[in-house]
Design a protein around this motif. Structure first.
Motif, mmCIF file in Angstrom:
data_model
loop_
_atom_site.group_PDB
_atom_site.id
_atom_site.type_symbol
_atom_site.label_atom_id
_atom_site.label_comp_id
_atom_site.label_asym_id
_atom_site.label_seq_id
_atom_site.Cartn_x
_atom_site.Cartn_y
_atom_site.Cartn_z
ATOM 1 N N ALA A 232 1.006 -1.122 -0.013
ATOM 2 C CA ALA A 232 -0.076 0.102 -0.028
ATOM 3 C C ALA A 232 0.841 1.090 -0.051
ATOM 4 O O ALA A 232 1.880 1.265 0.541
ATOM 5 N N ASP A 233 0.445 2.306 -0.516
ATOM 6 C CA ASP A 233 1.326 3.434 -0.893
ATOM 7 C C ASP A 233 1.702 3.936 0.453
ATOM 8 O O ASP A 233 2.712 4.787 0.470
ATOM 9 N N TYR A 234 0.881 3.998 1.667
ATOM 10 C CA TYR A 234 1.178 4.610 2.718
ATOM 11 C C TYR A 234 2.118 3.780 3.526
ATOM 12 O O TYR A 234 2.566 4.149 4.759
ATOM 13 N N LEU A 235 2.445 2.347 3.423
ATOM 14 C CA LEU A 235 2.898 1.477 4.172
ATOM 15 C C LEU A 235 4.116 1.893 4.664
ATOM 16 O O LEU A 235 4.429 1.735 6.001
ATOM 17 N N ASP A 236 4.965 1.970 3.675
ATOM 18 C CA ASP A 236 6.704 2.613 4.155
ATOM 19 C C ASP A 236 6.765 3.644 4.861
ATOM 20 O O ASP A 236 7.527 3.386 5.793
#
Length: 248
Positions: A232-236
Motif C-alpha cells: 500500500a502506498d502509505y505502508l513504508d
C-alpha cells in the motif's frame, strides 16, 4: 475559518492533524456517459472477480483545515464508483479508509497480505478497509471511524480491540487523493496475534469463506527487505514513522 488543502500530489502526504471533523456532502453527480462507462467497467470487474460486492462506501469530496482541525468532507457512494479510475477523463474518485497499527511485544507492527479474492490481491497493508456510511441515522465521526477500524481488525486478523482504546495516529493522502485515517491499538504479544489469526483463518475456511488476508507478519525493520510484493502506498512511510519513534 476553513482553508482548503493544496491539490493532491502524486506522492504520499502525511497530514498534520490534531483533531478530525467529518462533514457529509451530496454524492457527486455523473454525466450519463460516465455513468454508462462506470457500469460497463463494473460488469467487467465482477466478471473477472465474482467476489466483488457493490456495497456502501464513502468518497472524499474535499479537505481543508479549520484552525487545528482537519475537515474531511465525504459523500456516500457504492463500490462501483471506484472503477471510474479506469475511465479516461472521468472525475477523480478519492476513497476514505481506516487502518489499525497493531504493535506487538517484539517492537514491530502487524501487516497483512491481501488474498486473491480481494480487489488488491498480493498487496501488503495494515489491517483495515474502506469506510462505510453510518447505518440508519448514525453519524460518521471519529468515534464511528474507530468502531469501523476495530471491526476491520477483528475481521482480518481476529484481534478484538475496544474502540476507546484506539488512538488517532496519522492521516495520509495518497494515490488518487485517497484519505487514510490510521489508528494505533495497544500492544499485544506476537504469539497471541498469530494464534488469533490462525483461529480466524480456520473459522473462515470451515464456513467456506476465503480470509481477506492470506498471510500476516510482523515488520520491525525496512519493509522493502522484509516484504516481497506490492505494498500500500502509505505502508513504508508509516512503518518508518513507527520504527523511528521506537528508536528514539
Amino acid at each position: 475559518m476553513t482553508s482548503s488543502l493544496p491539490a493532491p500530489s502524486n506522492r504520499l502526504e502525511v497530514l498534520e492533524v490534531d483533531t478530525l471533523r467529518l462533514v457529509e456532502t451530496p454524492s457527486p453527480t455523473l454525466s450519463p456517459e460516465h455513468r454508462a462507462a462506470m457500469d460497463q467497467q463494473w460488469t467487467k470487474a465482477v466478471h473477472a472477480n465474482p467476489d466483488l460486492f457493490d456495497g456502501p462506501a464513502v468518497v472524499c469530496t474535499a479537505t481543508g483545515y479549520d484552525g487545528d482541525a482537519l475537515v474531511l468532507s465525504w459523500a456516500p457512494v457504492t463500490y462501483r464508483r471506484f472503477v471510474l479510475r479506469r475511465v479516461p477523463g472521468a472525475p477523480r474518485v478519492s476513497s476514505v479508509f481506516v487502518t489499525v497499527a497493531q504493535p506487538t511485544d517484539t517492537g514491530g507492527l502487524v501487516v497483512g497480505r491481501m488474498s486473491a479474492s480481494t480487489a488488491a490481491p498480493g498487496r501488503w497493508q495494515l489491517p483495515g478497509g474502506n469506510v462505510e456510511p453510518p447505518a440508519g441515522t448514525g453519524v460518521l465521526d471519529e468515534a464511528e471511524l474507530r468502531s469501523q477500524a476495530c471491526r476491520e481488525l477483528a475481521e482480518e486478523v481476529g484481534v478484538h480491540a475496544a474502540p476507546k482504546d484506539l488512538t488517532l495516529w496519522a492521516i495520509t493522502r495518497g494515490e488518487n487523493g485517497n484519505i487514510g485515517v490510521h489508528f494505533e491499538a495497544p500492544p499485544l504479544p506476537q504469539r497471541t496475534v498469530r494464534e488469533r489469526y490462525e483461529e480466524l483463518v480456520q473459522a473462515e475456511k470451515t464456513a467456506g469463506r476465503t480470509p481477506e488476508l492470506d498471510r500476516i507478519t510482523v515488520v520491525d525493520g525496512d519493509p522493502a527487505t522484509e516484504l516481497e510484493g506490492p505494498r500500500a502506498d502509505y505502508l513504508d512511510a508509516l512503518l518508518h514513522r513507527y520504527t523511528g519513534r521506537a528508536d528514539e
